[in-house]
Design an enzyme around this catalytic site. Structure first.
Site, mmCIF file in Angstrom:
data_model
loop_
_atom_site.group_PDB
_atom_site.id
_atom_site.type_symbol
_atom_site.label_atom_id
_atom_site.label_comp_id
_atom_site.label_asym_id
_atom_site.label_seq_id
_atom_site.Cartn_x
_atom_site.Cartn_y
_atom_site.Cartn_z
ATOM 1 N N ASP B 119 6.204 -2.490 5.447
ATOM 2 C CA ASP B 119 5.729 -1.178 5.893
ATOM 3 C C ASP B 119 6.841 -0.540 6.740
ATOM 4 O O ASP B 119 7.890 -1.156 6.956
ATOM 5 C CB ASP B 119 4.403 -1.309 6.647
ATOM 6 C CG ASP B 119 4.553 -2.048 7.961
ATOM 7 O OD1 ASP B 119 5.677 -2.432 8.329
ATOM 8 O OD2 ASP B 119 3.534 -2.256 8.634
ATOM 9 N N ASP B 298 -3.078 -4.357 0.131
ATOM 10 C CA ASP B 298 -2.788 -5.358 1.166
ATOM 11 C C ASP B 298 -3.850 -5.219 2.230
ATOM 12 O O ASP B 298 -4.407 -4.133 2.416
ATOM 13 C CB ASP B 298 -1.414 -5.127 1.821
ATOM 14 C CG ASP B 298 -1.485 -4.043 2.886
ATOM 15 O OD1 ASP B 298 -1.590 -2.863 2.506
ATOM 16 O OD2 ASP B 298 -1.494 -4.378 4.078
#
Lengths: 403, 403
Positions: B119, B298
């Site tokens: 991320d 996720d």
């Protein structure tokens, strides 16, 4: 993953829950294949119904039915543990004897089909010094979990160990503190001797529950007093058990005192029976005590110190939290005693400790246990080769080195 | 243990530390093999230089370079993870970019040779709402570890992600809270769009460090406002990236709202690019969003809930701490998605949680991740077989059932 799938297949498919009409079960066997010419070290094997144990052996401690942070199949395939310990006090409190009996004993409950040894609860009760009362009948104590009151007697300890179903079970004893007043040590030793008789009587009257033998090891006490240790070692030898233990050491006394008492007691205990030195110790303690004639060891040190970031290796001790390992991308231990050793780097393991990640303790515990099992296995190979004494003397300074 | 020993052999033996004069690296490839006739579900594959990812896929979260309580080789052989996540914010703080660069990137540092996605740090910075200040230039925030001040900009996030070296990297965005004021959501979305341009400009000027491609996924924002989501999805589509993400959901909004926005955004994002729904979700959320056209997911739920004793199974949810499992000696999950499922009993796992033993989280994490990977893999097989929609409708009530 064939290795894991195999385990349930070799697992006993039925249990004997009522053995009152059973035939006599086979006794544990111990044989010595090699003795060292320059020390009292011996290479042997213990045969139990859950498998053979090569000695000298280190037994990982699985307090509450789990060796902390390590899977059972890792113990078997990575650590190569031959036998593990369970703690009667902890297992009695959780999950409790009813659940252990319903499961068919600890082997089945935790899915470990190799030998298990349980202590008697005496040591844990001794550790609860603030909340326990010792009497002739037994010990009253308060649970460390909820403060509830409980009572352990020699009979109760044997009953619980019957429910757990370990292959080797320990006599209920009092472990004296260090230092210890002479008169207290003498009275305590005599109490431990009287309790042994009550343990034997209970076992004579109550068969094992799960169809396999449970072998009682009595325990030599007497603190650091040589005359008391002599009396106790002779008394225990006369009990003619299949194996004998040395208790009351590794409780704070100097290492030299531990070695002196161990040497004396080993010189009295029967040669042809395995000797178990309880709660010992560092890698150096273990090698020195193998040289004195000890066959079996257990200690929380490899797992407890692992959780604090201390790694044992054949080249010395690593404090993996130290900044010096921050950029060391070499394997944790290049000798590769377990898969994790070569798989992860020192820098990565240090990062896991710095980040308080669970994997840190998992990797370090696997490593330290693999090292302890390697150490006792290697000692056995050196005894076989006749090179134990010089190897031990070379290893002792290396093992104490701080990397 | 051949499977573990093999891993170092296939591991890249050298790294490219300075790529300024490199030839153009191959682009990530995505291909769709099957589309469902009754929903928007697709079966596809993403090809990266660290291997192929079959979609739909669930990506375990490895915050600080470790999926909590799980070994990397267990992720590979038990969980069958195809790609894992790393968190830029956490990896930036520990071990830091210098050590990651010295290690040759995160793959080498943690010994994971399959694909990684990171991320951008935007979400974590958003979570630090009390200590961060958002400006046009970037975000100033205080570390959750020691309170030290740091500044993330789109360029800084890209720089850190270059040092980490993940195969898929995320654009630096602002994740709006729920509920969110309309004007704030619009301004934030516009800021995210301006930041995307800066991310792209940085990547155009700075090559990857380790000799493999890093593919940027831009992120659609716009909170729960359909007109903003439409503007954002169109804007992101025009960026013509190799994959696109939907952010700002799973932050407290009702599930129906999450589905509505996901459906709308998927209808706008290009068909031939993988779609990643960030931070989602429960097993039911995942199946519903696969039906809406999402390919990648996720979430910390399988591992975080595992540590609290919640197990996901195809028959429903187990709270393993519940007393009802105390004497249930049947396997954790009879469908046996990972070795631990058949190896340990529910009663044993309950005991480990009651005793606060580390092995509890290890077993439960392995199980839940294996289940999440099974669920997305099975969804793919059902799409291939043309049975996805009816299977999904049958599974949804089962998955929510409390066992």
């Amino acid at each position: 993953m064939p290795r894991r799938r195999q385990i349930p297949e070799t697992y006993p498919s039925k249990i004997v829950s009522n053995c009152s009409d059973m035939v006599v079960l086979p006794s544990m066997k111990f044989s010595i294949s090699h003795t060292d010419s320059q020390s009292k070290a011996r290479r042997g094997r213990i045969e139990t119904e859950h498998g053979t144990i090569q000695t000298p052996v280190f037994m990982p401690v699985g307090t509450a039915g789990t060796v902390k942070a390590v899977h059972q199949y890792e113990l078997e395939t990575e650590v190569k543990a031959q036998i593990i310990l369970g703690n009667t006090y902890h297992l009695y409190l959780r999950p409790g004897t009813e659940i252990l009996q319903a499961a068919g004993g600890l082997h089945r409950f935790m899915h470990w089909n190799k030998p298990i040894l349980t202590d008697s609860g005496g040591y844990q009760v001794y550790s609860l010094s603030a909340t326990r009362k010792i009497k002739e009948e037994g010990v009253e104590f308060a649970s460390h979990i909820d403060g509830s009151k409980h009572f352990f007697s020699p009979e109760k300890s044997m009953e619980i160990q019957r429910f757990i179903g370990a292959d080797i079970i320990m006599a209920f004893d009092e472990c004296t503190p260090y230092p210890c007043d002479y008169n207290y040590a003498r009275q305590s030793m005599e109490l431990t001797h009287r309790w042994l008789k009550r343990c034997q009587a209970y076992l004579d009257e109550h068969a094992p529950l799960y169809g396999h033998t449970q072998t009682l090891f009595p325990i030599v006490q007497g603190s650091t007093f040589k005359d008391l240790r002599r009396i106790s070692a002779e008394h225990i030898s006369e009990a003619n058990a299949h194996g004998n233990a040395i208790g009351g050491l590794s409780v704070g006394e100097p290492a030299e005192s531990m070695y002196e008492i161990t040497e004396q007691v080993c010189s009295i205990l029967p040669l042809q029976k395995p000797r178990y030195l309880m709660g010992v110790g560092t890698p150096v303690n273990i090698l020195e005590c193998i040289a004195l004639g000890v066959d079996m060891f257990d200690c929380v040190m490899p797992t407890r110190n692992a959780r604090n970031g201390m790694l044992f290796t054949a080249d010395g001790i690593i404090n993996i939290k130290n900044k010096k390992w921050e950029r060391d991308f070499s394997p944790i231990d290049s000798s590769g005693l377990c898969s994790s050793d070569g798989y992860y780097s020192r820098a990565y393991l240090r990062h896991l400790f710095a980040s308080e990640e669970r994997l840190a303790a998992q990797i370090a515990s696997l490593h330290n246990l693999s090292f302890y099992l390697w150490l006792t296995h290697e000692a056995g190979k050196q005894i076989e080769a006749g090179t134990f004494y010089s190897w031990k003397n070379k290893m002792v300074p290396r093992l104490q080195h701080r990397l």
